[in-house]
Design a protein around this motif. Structure first.
Motif, mmCIF file in Angstrom:
data_model
loop_
_atom_site.group_PDB
_atom_site.id
_atom_site.type_symbol
_atom_site.label_atom_id
_atom_site.label_comp_id
_atom_site.label_asym_id
_atom_site.label_seq_id
_atom_site.Cartn_x
_atom_site.Cartn_y
_atom_site.Cartn_z
ATOM 1 N N HIS A 14 47.034 66.736 60.467
ATOM 2 C CA HIS A 14 47.377 67.612 61.267
ATOM 3 C C HIS A 14 47.873 66.843 62.510
ATOM 4 O O HIS A 14 48.979 67.341 63.230
ATOM 5 C CB HIS A 14 46.703 69.020 61.562
ATOM 6 C CG HIS A 14 45.724 68.394 62.441
ATOM 7 N ND1 HIS A 14 44.260 67.541 61.834
ATOM 8 C CD2 HIS A 14 45.394 68.608 63.875
ATOM 9 C CE1 HIS A 14 43.486 67.547 62.920
ATOM 10 N NE2 HIS A 14 44.153 68.046 64.179
ATOM 11 N N ASP A 15 47.292 65.818 62.825
ATOM 12 C CA ASP A 15 47.511 65.320 64.296
ATOM 13 C C ASP A 15 48.654 64.209 64.202
ATOM 14 O O ASP A 15 48.354 63.055 63.929
ATOM 15 C CB ASP A 15 46.061 64.385 64.578
ATOM 16 C CG ASP A 15 46.029 63.978 66.186
ATOM 17 O OD1 ASP A 15 47.275 64.040 66.798
ATOM 18 O OD2 ASP A 15 45.091 63.565 66.486
ATOM 19 N N MET A 16 49.719 64.715 64.105
ATOM 20 C CA MET A 16 51.179 64.058 63.601
ATOM 21 C C MET A 16 51.794 63.191 64.780
ATOM 22 O O MET A 16 52.774 62.436 64.419
ATOM 23 C CB MET A 16 51.843 65.094 62.980
ATOM 24 C CG MET A 16 51.533 65.533 62.125
ATOM 25 S SD MET A 16 52.758 66.824 61.106
ATOM 26 C CE MET A 16 52.023 67.099 59.386
ATOM 27 N N GLY A 17 51.388 63.256 65.868
ATOM 28 C CA GLY A 17 52.377 62.743 66.933
ATOM 29 C C GLY A 17 52.268 61.411 66.968
ATOM 30 O O GLY A 17 51.427 60.543 66.809
ATOM 31 N N GLY A 18 53.610 60.904 66.747
ATOM 32 C CA GLY A 18 53.777 59.252 66.664
ATOM 33 C C GLY A 18 53.577 58.730 65.044
ATOM 34 O O GLY A 18 54.016 57.578 64.936
ATOM 35 N N MET A 19 53.468 59.569 64.037
ATOM 36 C CA MET A 19 53.707 59.089 62.744
ATOM 37 C C MET A 19 55.114 58.925 62.198
ATOM 38 O O MET A 19 55.873 59.599 62.795
ATOM 39 C CB MET A 19 52.870 60.255 61.777
ATOM 40 C CG MET A 19 51.354 60.057 61.838
ATOM 41 S SD MET A 19 50.563 61.507 61.053
ATOM 42 C CE MET A 19 50.483 60.549 59.431
ATOM 43 N N ASP A 20 55.113 58.034 61.364
ATOM 44 C CA ASP A 20 56.514 57.679 60.963
ATOM 45 C C ASP A 20 56.568 58.120 59.566
ATOM 46 O O ASP A 20 55.564 58.387 58.710
ATOM 47 C CB ASP A 20 56.739 56.164 60.991
ATOM 48 C CG ASP A 20 56.996 55.655 62.264
ATOM 49 O OD1 ASP A 20 57.400 56.366 63.303
ATOM 50 O OD2 ASP A 20 56.361 54.346 62.592
ATOM 51 N N GLY A 21 57.814 57.999 58.932
ATOM 52 C CA GLY A 21 57.863 58.307 57.588
ATOM 53 C C GLY A 21 58.391 59.794 57.189
ATOM 54 O O GLY A 21 58.482 60.280 55.922
ATOM 55 N N PHE A 22 58.408 60.948 57.968
ATOM 56 C CA PHE A 22 58.439 62.190 57.574
ATOM 57 C C PHE A 22 60.108 62.565 57.466
ATOM 58 O O PHE A 22 60.449 63.707 57.086
ATOM 59 C CB PHE A 22 57.955 63.249 58.554
ATOM 60 C CG PHE A 22 56.336 63.097 58.424
ATOM 61 C CD1 PHE A 22 55.688 63.559 57.355
ATOM 62 C CD2 PHE A 22 55.495 62.822 59.323
ATOM 63 C CE1 PHE A 22 54.320 63.478 56.874
ATOM 64 C CE2 PHE A 22 54.161 62.645 59.291
ATOM 65 C CZ PHE A 22 53.500 62.956 57.898
ATOM 66 N N GLY A 23 60.854 61.515 57.639
ATOM 67 C CA GLY A 23 62.236 61.917 57.580
ATOM 68 C C GLY A 23 62.918 62.647 58.911
ATOM 69 O O GLY A 23 62.396 62.979 59.998
ATOM 70 N N LYS A 24 64.284 63.188 58.368
ATOM 71 C CA LYS A 24 65.095 63.870 59.698
ATOM 72 C C LYS A 24 64.540 65.060 59.883
ATOM 73 O O LYS A 24 63.926 66.080 58.951
ATOM 74 C CB LYS A 24 66.342 63.904 59.174
ATOM 75 C CG LYS A 24 67.046 62.306 59.359
ATOM 76 C CD LYS A 24 68.557 62.822 58.785
ATOM 77 C CE LYS A 24 69.307 63.763 59.892
ATOM 78 N NZ LYS A 24 70.879 63.274 59.889
ATOM 79 N N VAL A 25 64.832 65.601 61.027
ATOM 80 C CA VAL A 25 64.443 67.122 61.295
ATOM 81 C C VAL A 25 65.764 67.852 60.658
ATOM 82 O O VAL A 25 66.705 67.652 60.877
ATOM 83 C CB VAL A 25 64.238 67.174 62.928
ATOM 84 C CG1 VAL A 25 64.275 68.859 63.102
ATOM 85 C CG2 VAL A 25 63.336 66.807 63.588
ATOM 86 N N GLU A 26 65.413 68.884 59.994
ATOM 87 C CA GLU A 26 66.721 69.512 59.122
ATOM 88 C C GLU A 26 66.617 71.161 59.727
ATOM 89 O O GLU A 26 66.042 71.828 58.969
ATOM 90 C CB GLU A 26 66.438 69.501 57.838
ATOM 91 C CG GLU A 26 66.491 67.944 57.196
ATOM 92 C CD GLU A 26 66.519 67.826 56.057
ATOM 93 O OE1 GLU A 26 66.434 68.700 54.986
ATOM 94 O OE2 GLU A 26 66.740 66.581 55.507
#
Lengths: 219, 191
Positions: free
Chosen positions: A5-17
């Motif tokens: 859940h602590d997602m700040g700075g993670m990569d790989g989730f793709g574009k905001v849609e």
């Protein structure tokens, strides 16, 4: 806890849609889940910190693959089972079989609805003077509590500047475990993007968090 | 999912934890009482009334509380002002904290991993996903909502709106402009 859940700075989730003309609820059951969480919380089965902790505690693959309201449902089920408001035999039967457990604030009724539509008050009387003042440099501690915390991983160990003082608030790290409110001073702390993400970062970026005093040390 | 939710609701209401009608009333209140129209009125008022704007920036909960026509707001609301030199953007990397009373329930993208993960590291990239670009020298300030404080962005008043009423101005204020992922509408532009 160091969860997904602590997602700040993670990569790989793709574009905001963004979804054009997004409805408030995509399916009717989502609205029932929202209402049940609000009602059971207001009736005293749990506080907001505990409900967050149970969602964070879902297995990582479940957390990442579930819709928002599915996470709310799964967290609610786990929390009510853990605290004895629902028994495994109730779930197996799909109906109330085991006796009810009494709620701190009693049955939630229509008359209580207006109350849940206004946010709760989290400010508390200060038990001690504030350790930090706006303008002071502070370091987010390098700590890794295994239970609920609101100190995101991406700031730990980094130095920022206190910008605002919000007074004393309920401390989520203890409130989530039913271990008391232990009010703590709350500050907005600003970090330079390069401090967080390295020297090649766009120098115009500044990021702030709201940090409880036990998360901070002088720098 | 629907069956599972219905089963839980049966269990809880049979145990006497809530009146089923109270759940209906909660849903109805979310559907009718809260929404970005509340925030838009606050922004339009701040654009029109310098004393209110100052009060809003000093203590947003208190300032909004003085407006009878806006839904009741809880404590710990903070308004942050966009200027030509600084653009503010709000996120909750840990969950989905959002100023419900001002903006309604958050959209799916606000609660989803792409926005929560990238907003604090690559805000310009996130803004590009919204079709928004800012001058390269503009400071971008990202507010991660990690406590019970809630942030409302006060966007810049669009040019060409001199003499407009608060009601007219409120029509220009978009939800995303109050999160910091968009701008207010431009007067006269096709909607």
């Amino acid at each position: 806890m160091n969860g997904v859940h602590d997602m700040g700075g993670m990569d790989g989730f793709g574009k905001v849609e963004p979804e054009p003309n997004e409805p408030m609820f995509h399916q009717e059951w989502e609205s029932r889940v929202l209402a049940m969480v609000r009602a059971m919380g207001a009736a005293g089965a749990f506080n907001i910190d505990a409900s967050r902790f149970y969602r964070e505690s879902l297995p990582p693959h479940v957390y990442l693959s579930s819709s928002y309201y599915k996470k709310w449902l799964l967290g609610l089920e786990d929390l009510l089972l853990a605290r004895g408001y629902v028994a495994p035999e109730d779930v197996a039967a799909g109906h109330a079989v085991a006796p009810a457990k009494s709620l701190k604030h009693g049955k939630f009724s229509v008359a209580d609805v207006e109350r849940v539509m206004v946010r709760g008050k989290f400010g508390r009387t200060a038990p001690a003077a504030a350790k930090f003042k706006p303008g002071e440099r502070v370091r987010a501690k390098n700590i890794h509590p295994a239970t609920h915390t609101r100190l995101p991983r991406y700031v730990r160990g980094h130095v920022g500047v206190v910008e605002r003082d919000h007074g004393c608030h309920v401390f989520p790290d203890t409130a989530a475990n039913d271990a008391g409110e232990h009010p703590q001073w709350l500050y907005t702390v600003v970090f330079d993007g390069r401090e967080l993400w390295g020297p090649d970062t766009d120098p115009t970026i500044k990021v702030s968090i709201d940090a409880f005093e036990p998360y901070l040390e002088p720098a | 999912m629907e069956l599972r939710v219905r089963a839980l609701e049966s269990i809880l209401s049979e145990k006497g934890y809530f009146e089923p009608a109270a759940l209906d009333a909660i849903v109805q209140a979310y559907e009718t009482k809260i929404g970005p129209h509340n925030g838009a009125r606050v922004v339009a008022k701040a654009w029109s009334d310098p004393a209110f704007k100052q009060a809003l920036l000093d203590d947003a909960s208190k300032a909004v509380g003085t407006l009878g026509h806006v839904s009741r707001v809880g404590d710990h609301l903070v308004a942050v002002e966009n200027t030509p030199n600084r653009h503010n953007m709000v996120v909750c990397t840990l969950c989905s904290c959002y100023p419900w009373e001002m903006l309604g329930l958050p959209p799916v993208w606000y609660k989803a991993a792409p926005y929560r993960s990238r907003a604090v590291k690559d805000p310009r990239g996130v803004l590009a996903d919204f079709g928004v670009s800012l001058p390269t020298q503009t400071e971008i300030r990202v507010w991660d909502s990690t406590a019970e404080t809630r942030f409302l962005v006060l966007p810049m008043r669009p040019a060409g709106t001199e003499g407009w009423s608060e009601e007219q101005l409120a029509e220009l204020v978009t939800r995303d402009s109050m999160i910091g992922t968009g701008f207010p509408k431009t007067p006269g532009a096709p909607s």
